[in-house]
Every structure is written in structure tokens, then in C-alpha cells.
Write an enzyme that holds these catalytic residues in place. Structure first.
Site, mmCIF file in Angstrom:
data_model
loop_
_atom_site.group_PDB
_atom_site.id
_atom_site.type_symbol
_atom_site.label_atom_id
_atom_site.label_comp_id
_atom_site.label_asym_id
_atom_site.label_seq_id
_atom_site.Cartn_x
_atom_site.Cartn_y
_atom_site.Cartn_z
ATOM 1 N N GLY A 258 0.838 -1.199 0.000
ATOM 2 C CA GLY A 258 0.000 0.000 0.000
ATOM 3 C C GLY A 258 0.867 1.241 0.000
ATOM 4 N N GLU A 295 1.476 5.681 7.676
ATOM 5 C CA GLU A 295 2.886 5.840 7.279
ATOM 6 C C GLU A 295 3.523 6.996 8.044
ATOM 7 O OE1 GLU A 295 3.877 3.341 5.752
ATOM 8 O OE2 GLU A 295 1.926 2.636 5.031
#
Ligand SMILES: [Zn+2]
Length: 854
Positions: A258, A295
Site C-alpha cells: 500500500g 505511514e
């Protein structure tokens, strides 16, 4: 199975064999001379022997590298090239290692290391990709500062950290924070940026950029806002501040994962960052917001504090998934997020935990670490942290986290370090709790109750079925959140966390006027399977009255499952009481639309299959499909008179905004439309398709029409409108398969693999087709075996290009032992065929062998 084993078994790595590297890497200088097929990488690394090292072997990882030259302290050396790297005689004092290698980014279709995607250079180094860039101790416990010079004629050339300078044909970067090689990143290409800025709580000005290919600039604004929200949230909730002057995000089309949290230079699969109302659904927006947060949060939980070795992967992933779930709950709706997460956990993690691929959140062995980026490591890893927080309480949780960041900043840590912080901060022993990290399998919790003279007793019995390598398991600590309701629907006892520590344990409540109705496992307080004899009447009661939103939904979900199981087993008609309860809830405008949409979402057919299997039946995918169709058709008929009003009432007026409120309403509107389409053949859906000014509504309408086998014209129009947009085309590929009837699913997928826009080299496109095929329970498991064969054919072909994505998609076969002998033998034949392929990758070999050996 013997005949399926490869000629040479890949090497297995064990947690117990961990030994530290004998050298510190004090600084790393890298120079890249970019060329598509012949990039040169020149490394200059300062190594110092560790005084207390038990093993001083100087081994550097390296794969698919052409060594041009090597030097130590300026003198040429000839290292010994060995399997997976090189060995060299080195001095007993600090020294400088230099090496020049050549690599071929354009030929790198595995998408690990440095590769090219649409003429752009980019990297993916987690877990072990850096060894395809240069010779290096490619292990997360070797942390160093990196200085990078990039030479090439690309307009934009980026790496980690802060920019040091740039000129015609070169750029230099320096990252002051020591990091493991898996966090290294480089991007070079024709890119444009969507800029932004953020001021941290201590006043640091941070420049933000989202870099994209020209033409995608208009899809960056939402991601930028999500990034700013994440930065602020991490300061507010965890007190964590960003630590560089610059934060870059780059969107890449060809990407196995991803997104990737490289220090200061996050690289994203374009599907996880690019968004616009015209091209992205509400679900896409929510996912993008969550992944950007995920992230970003890694900057502390992953980068500043990293993992000692890859067995500890859940240390960073479990914690960061937990943090991003907290973030989404705060930005949107806490109960809705929890319900969505539990649906996903049951869909992805439970099958893993109950099949041949079962492994603990911290595995103790692997052949290919890429195969352990699993729902167990990520999602169950997050559930374990949720349980820990529940057990110690919020205040202690944040106290322990504060200590974690103080104590371990700059270190590569283990699960032991993590739990010790909690023990020290709270004074609580966690040795039994630690079993959650070492035991695989989903615990079953049997509940029985007793009531007499105002005293109510709940008795729990826990057990976990055997999993590969773990036949017997000790009892775990299980936090069970329980509330009690009186028969008239009032809550007589608020939520209380019962702590199970024994195989069998009772808890009593006193002074109750009448026998209560228990609401057990509120908020899904532990990732277990509750086994309790309950009447459908009691479930309907909880669906109407429970004060815990999760358990209200859960009661409805359990009821939905029972009704379908009865339909499959006895050919029963849909339960009238349940239909009435659903109707009442759907028509109740005081209820949150998002919640109503979730209650209207049927349990997955794979979930029904597992439930049947757990109860000793052999699931028949076609029968499960037919029961679902009959149920939905009956519901549509029951709601017939209300549907037009409900459709109108849930249509969102005004311009599209991807907020939680609008998304909830549109989700319900989409459910209503699919019911309506069953009655009007697609009239309303065709109107909605025509009028839609956003992808959520366009997609919902197209899906309803395709399901009704009345969407050919719209499907063609959709293709014409969006054929140049890769992300929208992924939806078009997937939706046709998802909406096909079971007997046509494999043929639909096969036809799409012959479409000019199908590509084996783009993981998103491959997953769009084969993820949709594997996700269509009755279609994939159609008795013809065509689905199995098609997937196997394509996995064999993909393995030569991209082992990582191939191996992950083998998991589609993991539930094979649930089914009848005919299907089992069809699947076994395909798995054996894959396993017997010449030159099969280490990744795929490990997966197929594990699935077959069960
Ligand atoms: Zn992550």
C-alpha cells in the site's frame, strides 16, 4: 506432500538464532549514477568492529548485483562471493568499505530494490530490498546515517532526510537520523509537486510535498490535508513531533504494498494517495486518510524506534495499525470504525488463524519474510495492543508509551522491550499476556450463565484449536467487556472488563431484580470467537436495545448468520422476525445512516462457510450464495413500499464532500439502491448512473446494474469515460467480476485477462482481477474448478515476474480444507501444479508448501 517439495528446500530462519552483527555502520555514503539498465551504485561505508562481538564474520547481503570493484581503506580487495552476499577479510580496527556495483532497474519486475515504474526510478527496500541495491548488512538492527548523491538527467531526484544541494544533473541528500537500510528511499523522474506546510508544536516549519506524475496534480489536496491532520493528531494524542524540515510523499503506479514509511520520503501506491470526488469512492477517501496517517505515524513507531529483526515486525506494525485506527475513530466515527475493523479482521485474519497459514503475531521462523506481512502481524498485532490498553487503562497506556519513546528512541527493539515498558510503567506482570505474541490460533470462548435469587453468574471456558506446530496451548489473558441489560431494555450494569486468566472461570453479579440479558465482548474487547447458545429473540432484543453500538451491530450480524445458516441447512425461509427487526431499523431515521448501512451489509459468504465448517458441516458455496440471494430478494420485497422514500431520504444533496456524515448516508443509499434494483430491474440505478457527479454514486449504480445483468451499456460508457485513468480502470475490472453470477465468474475474469488494459506487471491491475475472483466465494469455488485453474495459471505466470505478489495471492487457497472432497482434490491438483513449476520463487514455494502440508 513429498512430490510437491522443491528440489532444494529454501533455508529457514529462526528467531532463536538471532546474533548481532559484529560491526557498527557509523556512516553511509551512496552515489547513484542512474541509467535504466545499468545504474551504478558506489557505496562508502565506515564500519567499526564492536568490542564485545561474539561473531566478527564480515558478511554483507547482496542479491542480483554485479560487483565492479571493492576497496578497504582505499586498497582494492577481492571479496568472496557467497550465497546471498559476500564475505571479506577486514581489519580489527575501524575501516572504510567501498564498493561499486551495477544494477538493472528497468529489468526489475519484482519491484524490490531500485526499479522503474512508468519511466520513474523508485525503491522499495522493506523488508530485504536494499540488498538488491548494494552490498550491505541488510538487517534492521544495523542503523546508520545516510548521505546520498544522485546523478542523472531526471528533473526531480529525491532521497531521505534534508536536501544538501542540487545542480545540473545531480542532487544530494542527508538524513541525520540513524536508520536501518529498509527505510532507505530514492525517487527520480518527471514529477510535479502539490506543496503544503506544517508548523510543529515547538515551532519547526516543515515543508510538505506530494509528488505525482504530471496530470495527477488535482488528486493531491485530500492527501495533503490528511497528512496535516495526522501530524497534528500525533502531537495532540501522543505528544510526538516531526523531526525533519521536509516531508515528501511520492505516488507510484507499480507497487507491491500500500505504502512505505521511508524516513522523510514516503512512497505510496498511487491508489493509496491520489483522490478526487470524480474518481474515488468514499471508501477510497477513508482508506487514503488512514494510510497516510499510518505511514506518518511510523516516523516514531517504526523509524525512530525500529525492530531488532523481522520476527519483531508486529512491534512496529501492530502498534502503528492500532494508532491509525485511533486516528480514524477520532476523525470519523468510533463505533463505525470498530465495526469495519472487526469485519475486516474476520474476513482476513480469522481464516488465516484457522487454517494452514496460522502463525503467531510474532512468528518464530520463516523462509521468506515477505510472506509474513499478514493480517495476523498487522491486524491481530493491533488487537493485542488494544487488549493491553484495556487491561492497564488509558492513563497507564499513555504513561507506558511515554516511557517507550524515552527509553528506546534510536534503538532496534523487541516485543520483550515493549512489554517491559508496560511492566515498569504499571507494575503489572505480563508474562501470561505475552502468550498473545507467541501463540497462533483464535481462542474460542464458551459462555454459560446461571441466575438464582438475584445472583447472576457468567462462566467462561477458553480453548484454542491446534495450529501448525502448536498442538496444545495454555490459557491466555482475555479481557471481556460485559454489560447487563434488564428485560425491559435498561442497562442495569455498565461496561465492566472481566479478566480471564484461567481455562475456566466464573464471575458473579449480585443484587439483580431479575435475570439480566448479558451483552458480552462489547467493543469486541478481544479477538476471540464467542460460542454461546443464544436465542434469536435475545439477539433481536440486543439489536434493538444494547447501549454498546458494536454489540448492537454484532447481535444483528449474529442473527443474520443464524438465519442464513438455517436457510442453507434446512432450506428454511428467511426468518420473519429478523426481517421485521431489519425493516424497523432501516426505517428508523433517528439511527445513524452509517450504522444502518452496516446492519444491512450481509455477513460474508466465506464467513458463513467457516461457521458451517466449525459446526461440523461441509459448506456448499452455491447453496450459501443462493441463500444470500433469496434473503436479499425477500428483504427487498418486504421493504418495497418504503424503498423509494428511503432512497430519497438518504440521497445527499449539494456538492460532494468525502466526510464521514456524507459517506454514511451514501453507504446506506447504496444499500437501498441495490435492494431497489431487485424490484425495478435497474430503472433507478440507471438514472443515478446518468446523474452521478461523484465516483461513489457512479460506482454504486454500476454495481447494482451489473448485478442485475442490466448494465452492459453503462459498463461500456464507464470504460469510455475512464480508460485513461488506471485507478478507475482497476475498479472497472474488479466490479465486473464481483457482480458476475457464480457460473460466469471465472469466464468473466478470464476474458478480462485478455483485455488490452490487463497487465501482469502492474500489481494493482493483477489484484483487481484476481482479488475480485478470489473474493467471489461462490464464483471462485464453483464446482467446475475453473476459478482454481485460472488463478493457478496466472500465479505461475506472475511468479516469474513478481514473486512477492504471487505468494500473497496464494492465500486464496488457504481455506481449501473446509470444502468437499471434489473441491479439495481440484484445489490440491492446482497447488501441486504450482509447487511443481520449474524455478518457482522462494516466496511462492514457502506459501504453497505451507498450504499443502496442512
Ligand atoms: Zn506499516
Amino acid at each position: 506432500m513429498k512430490d510437491a517439495s522443491p528440489a532444494t528446500a529454501p533455508k529457514t530462519f529462526y528467531l532463536k538464532d538471532y546474533t548481532p552483527f559484529g560491526y557498527d555502520a557509523e556512516s553511509v555514503h551512496l552515489t547513484f549514477r542512474l541509467a535504466p539498465e545499468t545504474t551504478r551504485v558506489i557505496s562508502r561505508i565506515r564500519f567499526a568492529p564492536k568490542p564485545d562481538a561474539a561473531d566478527r564474520t564480515f558478511f554483507l547481503h547482496g542479491e542480483e548485483l554485479k560487483l565492479i570493484s571493492a576497496k578497504i581503506d582505499g586498497q582494492a580487495v577481492t571479496p568472496e562471493l557467497v550465497e546471498g552476499g559476500l564475505k571479506c577479510e577486514v581489519p580489527g580496527a575501524p575501516f572504510t568499505w567501498e564498493a561499486e556495483v551495477e544494477i538493472n532497474p528497468a529489468g526489475n519486475t519484482a519491484l524490490e530494490g531500485l526499479y522503474m515504474s512508468n519511466r520513474m526510478y523508485c525503491t522499495q527496500c522493506e523488508a530485504e530490498g536494499f540488498r538488491k541495491i548494494t552490498y550491505y548488512p541488510d538487517r534492521p538492527d544495523v542503523m546508520s546515517t545516510f548521505t546520498v548523491r544522485i546523478e542523472g538527467d531526471e528533473p526531480v531526484m529525491l532521497s531521505n532526510g534534508n536536501p544538501m544541494g542540487q545542480g545540473e544533473g545531480w542532487a544530494e541528500w542527508h538524513d541525520p537520523w540513524p536508520k536501518p537500510a529498509y527505510l532507505f528511499a530514492l525517487v527520480a523522474g518527471d514529477l510535479v509537486n502539490h506543496p503544503g506546510s506544517f508548523t510543529t508544536k515547538s515551532g519547526r516549519e516543515v515543508e510538505l510535498n506530494i509528488w505525482v506524475r504530471p496530470g495527477d496534480e488535482h488528486k493531491c489536496a485530500f492527501g495533503m490535508e490528511a497528512l496535516k491532520k495526522s501530524m497534528k493528531w500525533d502531537e495532540d494524542v501522543y505528544g510526538l513531533e516531526y523531526d525533519l524540515d521536509l516531508f515528501n510523499i511520492v505516488a507510484v503506479d507499480d507497487f507491491n504494498m500500500g505504502a512505505m514509511e521511508n524516513k522523510g520520503l514516503n512512497i505510496f501506491n498511487s491508489s493509496c494517495v491520489l483522490a478526487s470526488p470524480e474518481t474515488s469512492t468514499d471508501a477510497n477517501f477513508e482508506r487514503i486518510e488512514a494510510i497516510i496517517a499510518h505511514e506518518y505515524f511510523h516516523n516514531w513507531t517504526g523509524n525512530r524506534i525500529t525492530c531488532r529483526d523481522w520476527f519483531q515486525l508486529c512491534l512496529k506494525e501492530g502498534l502503528t495499525v492500532f494508532r491509525d485506527a485511533q486516528f480514524t475513530a477520532d476523525m470519523r466515527s468510533e463505533p463505525v470504525k470498530r465495526i469495519e475493523d472487526v469485519i475486516a479482521l474476520r474476513a482476513r485474519q480469522f481464516p488465516e488463524d484457522n487454517g494452514p497459514l496460522a502463525h503467531p503475531p510474532r512468528p518464530e521462523q520463516f523462509q521468506e519474510i515477505n510472506n509474513f506481512y499478514t493480517a495476523t502481524v498487522y491486524e491481530k498485532g493491533a488487537e493485542v495492543i488494544g487488549m493491553l490498553k484495556r487491561l492497564v487503562g488509558d492513563e497507564n497506556y499513555y504513561k507506558a508509551l511515554k516511557l517507550y519513546f524515552e527509553r528506546h528512541d534510536g534503538q532496534a527493539c523487541t516485543i520483550e522491550d515493549w512489554l517491559k515498558v508496560f511492566e515498569d510503567a504499571t507494575g503489572r506482570g505480563l508474562s501470561q499476556f505475552k502468550l498473545w505474541y507467541s501463540q497462533a490460533g483464535t481462542p474460542r470462548l464458551k459462555v454459560s450463565e446461571d441466575y438464582a435469587d438475584g445472583t447472576y453468574t457468567l462462566t467462561f471456558e477458553q480453548s484454542t484449536p491446534p495450529t501448525p506446530g502448536q498442538p496444545d496451548k495454555a490459557p491466555r489473558v482475555i479481557p471481556v467487556a460485559v454489560g447487563l441489560l434488564s428485560p425491559n431494555g435498561d442497562e442495569v450494569r455498565g461496561t465492566e472488563v472481566l479478566e480471564l486468566t484461567e481455562a475456566k472461570q466464573s464471575f458473579t453479579y449480585q443484587g439483580l431484580a431479575s435475570k439480566p440479558v448479558p451483552s458480552i465482548l462489547r467493543e469486541f474487547s478481544a479477538p476471540v470467537i464467542l460460542e454461546r447458545e443464544t436465542s434469536n429473540a435475545e439477539r433481536a432484543f440486543l439489536l434493538a436495545h444494547d447501549t454498546d453500538p458494536f454489540n448492537r451491530w454484532e447481535a444483528g450480524n449474529a442473527l443474520a448468520k443464524e438465519v442464513r445458516v438455517a436457510m442453507v441447512l434446512d432450506g428454511a425461509a428467511p426468518d420473519a422476525a429478523y426481517l421485521d427487526a431489519l425493516e424497523k431499523l432501516v426505517r428508523d431515521d433517528d439511527q445513524d445512516p452509517a450504522f444502518r448501512a452496516l446492519v444491512l451489509t450481509p455477513p460474508s459468504q466465506s464467513d458463513i462457510a467457516q461457521t458451517l465448517f466449525d459446526r461440523g458441516h461441509t459448506p456448499d458455496p452455491q447453496k450459501i450464495y443462493d441463500a444470500a440471494e433469496t434473503f436479499t430478494q425477500t428483504l427487498a420485497q418486504q421493504l418495497e413500499t418504503s424503498l423509494p422514500r428511503l432512497y430519497a431520504a438518504t440521497t445527499v444533496d449539494g456538492p460532494y464532500a468525502p466526510d464521514a456524515e456524507g459517506a454514511g448516508k451514501r453507504a446506506l443509499n447504496g444499500r437501498i439502491l441495490s435492494l431497489l434494483t431487485r424490484l425495478d430491474g435497474g430503472e433507478q440505478a440507471a438514472r443515478q448512473y446518468q446523474a452521478a457527479d461523484n465516483m461513489t454514486q457512479q460506482y454504486a449504480a454500476l454495481g447494482a446494474l451489473l448485478k442485475a445483468e442490466n448494465g452492459e451499456a453503462q459498463s461500456q460508457a464507464f470504460f469510455k469515460q475512464w480508460q485513461d485513468d488506471r485507478l478507475v480502470m482497476d475498479k472497472w475490472f474488479a466490479l465486473q467480476i464481483a457482480c458476475a453470477a457464480p457460473e460466469k465468474t471465472a469466464a468473466t475474469a478470464a476474458a478480462l485477462t485478455r483485455h488490452p488494459l490487463f497487465s501482469m506487471k502492474n500489481p494493482n491491475r493483477f489484484r483487481a482481477v484476481f482479488g475480485a475472483l478470489a473474493g467471489h466465494h461462490a464464483g471462485f469455488h464453483h464446482a467446475s474448478g475453473e476459478g482454481y485453474q485460472l488463478l493457478a495459471d496466472n500465479l505461475i505466470a506472475l511468479d516469474k515476474l513478481n514473486p512477492q505478489t504471487t505468494a500473497r495471492m496464494c492465500a486464496a487457497f488457504q481455506t481449501w480444507k473446509r470444502y468437499d472432497a471434489g473441491r479439495q482434490s481440484l484445489i490440491r491438483a492446482q497447488l501441486t501444479r504450482i509447487a511443481g513449476t520449474d524455478g518457482l520463487s522462494r516466496d511462492t514455494t514457502e506459501m504453497v508448501t505451507r498450504i499443502l502440508d496442512a
